[in-house]
Structures are given as C-alpha cells and as structure tokens.
Design an enzyme around this catalytic site. Structure first.
Site, PDB file in Angstrom:
ATOM      1  N   THR A  50       1.050  -1.197   0.047  1.00 39.41           N
ATOM      2  CA  THR A  50       0.097   0.076  -0.178  1.00 39.41           C
ATOM      3  C   THR A  50       0.728   1.077  -0.137  1.00 39.41           C
ATOM      4  O   THR A  50       2.599   1.380  -0.076  1.00 39.41           O
ATOM      5  CB  THR A  50      -0.947   0.334   1.063  1.00 39.41           C
ATOM      6  N   CYS A  51       0.289   2.847   0.275  1.00 39.49           N
ATOM      7  CA  CYS A  51       1.082   4.108   0.300  1.00 39.49           C
ATOM      8  C   CYS A  51       1.667   3.703   0.962  1.00 39.49           C
ATOM      9  O   CYS A  51       3.140   4.430   0.895  1.00 39.49           O
ATOM     10  CB  CYS A  51       0.070   4.816  -0.297  1.00 39.49           C
ATOM     11  N   GLU A 115      -8.221   4.010   9.985  1.00 36.95           N
ATOM     12  CA  GLU A 115      -8.188   4.247   9.188  1.00 36.95           C
ATOM     13  C   GLU A 115      -8.791   3.191   8.290  1.00 36.95           C
ATOM     14  O   GLU A 115      -8.613   1.526   8.788  1.00 36.95           O
ATOM     15  CB  GLU A 115      -7.272   4.712   8.127  1.00 36.95           C
ATOM     16  N   GLN A 121      -7.805  -3.761   1.844  1.00 32.43           N
ATOM     17  CA  GLN A 121      -6.997  -3.847   0.783  1.00 32.43           C
ATOM     18  C   GLN A 121      -5.941  -4.970   1.274  1.00 32.43           C
ATOM     19  O   GLN A 121      -5.319  -6.191   0.166  1.00 32.43           O
ATOM     20  CB  GLN A 121      -5.747  -3.407   1.389  1.00 32.43           C
ATOM     21  N   MET A 194      -8.419   5.489  -4.002  1.00 34.80           N
ATOM     22  CA  MET A 194      -8.112   6.714  -3.249  1.00 34.80           C
ATOM     23  C   MET A 194      -8.438   7.173  -3.834  1.00 34.80           C
ATOM     24  O   MET A 194      -8.620   8.852  -3.088  1.00 34.80           O
ATOM     25  CB  MET A 194      -6.169   6.481  -3.413  1.00 34.80           C
TER      26      MET A 194
END
Length: 430
Positions: A50-51, A115, A121, A194
């Site tokens: 993920t980011c 979050e 994810q 996103m």
C-alpha cells in the site's frame, strides 16, 4: 510450520525507501511471490503493498532462513542493499507475527490509526495469493482470524468511524490551510479507489472538484457516481490545470513521477499540492507560492489523530492481544477435533461391520439391529469420553503439536475443508 511477517512501513522507512519497495501492479506482485516460493522453506506467502507499507506474510519452515531469503529477493527487486533492508525490517515470528497481522488488519499499525482501507487491501492481497494458490491452509487460517479481529475492534470502538484515511487526512490539511472552501477548486488526479475517497472528502468539505485521469472514460464513470457535479478534464490539459487550480491531490498508480519541474509555471496565487501516491507522483519541484505535501508530511494531523484515539486504541489492543491468544487455541483445536471425530467415526464403522456379521451368522436377529447398535454406540461414547476430554485438554498444552501430529500421522488426517468455510475467500462475501 511457523508464521512470519516482514514489515516495512512508515514506522521504519522513509517515503523514498517505500517507493522502491512498492509493488504497483499485479504482475510485479505475482513475479515476486513466485520467486520467494521457489525456496522450499517458504510454504505459503501473501504480499501486501500500500502507500504506507509493504508486508510479506508467510508460513515457513525456518523463520531465520526464510527472512534472509525474502529480504534478499526484496533487495534484488528494490535495488536497495541487503544489509540496509535487513536492518530496517521489522521481523515478527509466530506469536509476534500473528499479533502484528491482527494489528495491521485492525488499522492499529496504520499511519492514520483506525483508517478503514487497510482491511480491504489485506483482503485483496489474501484473495490474490489464494487465487494463485500461493496460500492454501496455514495463511488462510491466520487471515480469516485477522478479519474476525478487525471486525471485533470496529464493533467495540469508534476507531473505524469518521474520516480516518490518508485521503481524508490530506483533505483535512487542505481545508485547514484554505479556511473558507466555498468556490475553491481542487484538482484530483487519478480515477482509482484512493481518488474516489479523496473526492468524497473534498465534496463534504465544500470544495469544487475537478477530475482528470489518463483513462478519461473511467474518470467520467467515477464522476457520474456522485450526486454533486464534478468537472472532468482531459489528461492533456494537466499542465494548464496545475497552473490554474489552487489545490491538487494526486493518487495515481504510476511507477514514476507524472508531475515534473518543467510543467510548473510561476503563479501569483498560492498553491497546495498533496501527493498521496507511493511511488510519488510529484518530482522534486521548486516554485514560489507552491507547497507540496507527501504522505510523511501529514504527520501532524496523524499525531493529533493518535492523541484523540489513544483511549480507543488501548481498548483495541486489548482485543488484539486476546484474539491473538485465542487464535492459537483455535488453531490447536482444529487439529484435535478431526482426531476426536475420526475416533467416533471409526468406532461406528466397526459397530456396523460387526452387527452385519452377527446378523449374517445368526448371532442376533435382524429386528434387534437398531437397539443393539444404540447400545454399542453408548458403550463407545462412554469408552471414548476420557480420551476425547484429554485430547481437548492437550489443545491448550505446549506439547499439543507433538501429540496431535503423532495421532494425525497414525490416522492420516489433513484438514482440507477450511477454505470452504472461510467467508473471506471470495469478493462477494465481505
């Protein structure tokens, strides 16, 4: 078999390192998983990218050898020296691996505590490995329980409510800077998940949204999914938009920067750009009246968020601790229950066989068959009561694996039915 988690996140790496470690597409993920599973010591593997993190979750024979092998492959992929990666990596084994996995699934290890995107994810990463047969039994068990833990945390706390994502944090920062958002235009680049979240938060914060993407059709579909009007612009207009819109948030899956110095003109008004993509979408750029925020620059809002959520996080961690212990008890019970069930089934088979032989030889009458069978089953139940109770007790003992492994070997047992009972194995069963 041992559980292993190797973690690179905002806690132990900077954004430049995470960019090199990121897996931007399924082809890269597939190739990497195949490479690490060549090692016979690594039985199953899941890759979460993920980011804010890259996690390798694995079922292995030897954790030390597996860790070295995986990090060597990561070093080759990222072009980062092995020693550098090994020193940075958070490596969790067995109990620690399960506790970490449950914490990640419950969004307690996220940059923004609570979050809501991480569990989705993680489910996607799980399904990817499951579909490719990179995980079959041990990891599905762990992931199944991690989702159960995440649900328990959501139900017991308010961590999953409100705006608690990197996208919402970027929008909150933009709103804090701008103040009155009425009539203020905000450009969103990208048409993925996103970007969708970003648009939702921009609209709720009062911004006028402009959307652009290389895939104009996908951008238009995304825009049409909102009740409020969203202006869709051709991607060829990106440079013009960058120099006319005060707020910009970019979240594409591009493997390289899409916004470079030569695209930026000097402007008389202030501009605020938020790059929530990893790898970053914005190159190193210098321009007057332009402030650029990356994921790591949102730390001040994250710190405030963590303070407000500290009490809830304490409750959540107690749930993670409890369910981590429950998982291993459940895991052992999975090994014990088939053994007990098999003993009773084997006994029933013997009873049926002996009754048929007795009828055939004239020892008992056909009409007495059911009554005699019930009597035999009563004897069997009483006889197996003590060993069954002892086996259930062994499931909580440290020697469980040795004892049950021996019994499983004798009876030739293997649990092949778990995936049929795992409700997270398919996308439809959220």
């Amino acid at each position: 078999m041992s559980y292993l988690c190797i973690s690179f996140s905002h806690k132990n790496t900077d954004i430049q390192t995470r960019e090199k470690l990121a897996f931007p597409n399924e082809e890269n993920k597939d190739r990497f998983l195949k490479q690490i599973l060549v090692d016979k010591n690594i039985e199953e593997a899941i890759l979460l990218s993920t980011c804010n993190r890259v996690e390798i979750i694995a079922a292995v024979g030897n954790t030390k050898l597996a860790s070295k092998s995986i990090i060597e492959k990561l070093s080759n992929y990222s072009k980062i020296e092995f020693e550098n990666l090994f020193d940075r990596a958070d490596i969790y084994e067995n109990d620690g691996a399960i506790h970490h996995l449950f914490s990640v699934a419950s969004a307690l290890d996220s940059l923004v505590i609570g979050e809501t995107q991480i569990v989705g994810q993680l489910k996607d990463a799980f399904r990817f490995s499951l579909a490719k047969k990179y995980c079959e039994q041990n990891l599905p068990r762990a992931l199944h329980y991690s989702f159960k833990c995440a649900a328990a945390v959501r139900n017991a706390t308010s961590l999953g409510t409100g705006s608690v994502s990197v996208a919402s944090t970027a929008v909150a920062k933009a709103k804090e800077i701008v103040g009155d958002t009425s009539g203020v235009k905000a450009l969103v680049i990208g048409a993925g998940e996103m970007s969708e979240l970003t648009i939702k938060h921009l609209l709720s914060s009062g911004f006028d949204v402009i959307l652009t993407s290389r895939d104009t059709k996908k951008a238009q579909l995304l825009a049409d999914s909102f009740e409020q009007h969203i202006q869709v612009e051709e991607y060829s207009n990106l440079e013009k938009l960058l120099n006319h819109v005060p707020v910009m948030i970019t979240a594409t899956a591009a493997p390289y920067p899409i916004i470079k110095q030569e695209m930026v003109s000097e402007c008389a008004f202030d501009r605020f750009w938020f790059d929530i993509a990893v790898p970053r979408d914005i190159d190193d750029i210098e321009s007057s009246n332009l402030d650029i925020y990356s994921v790591d620059d949102l730390q001040d809002i994250v710190d405030e968020n963590m303070t407000l959520r500290a009490k809830q996080a304490k409750t959540a961690y107690s749930i993670v601790n409890k369910m981590s212990m429950e998982f291993f008890e459940w895991l052992k019970s999975l090994e014990v229950e088939p053994v007990i069930k098999h003993m009773y089934l084997k006994g029933d088979e013997v009873i049926d066989k002996k009754i048929k032989n007795a009828i055939k030889k004239g020892f008992i009458k056909q009409e007495d068959q059911e009554n005699i069978k019930k009597l035999c089953q009563t004897v069997l139940t009483e006889y197996l009561h003590e060993p069954s109770t002892r086996l259930k007790g062994i499931s909580k003992d440290s020697q469980c694996d040795v004892v049950v492994g021996t019994v499983q070997s004798i009876f030739g047992l293997k649990d092949t039915d778990f995936l049929n009972k795992c409700e997270h194995a398919t996308k439809n069963n959220e």
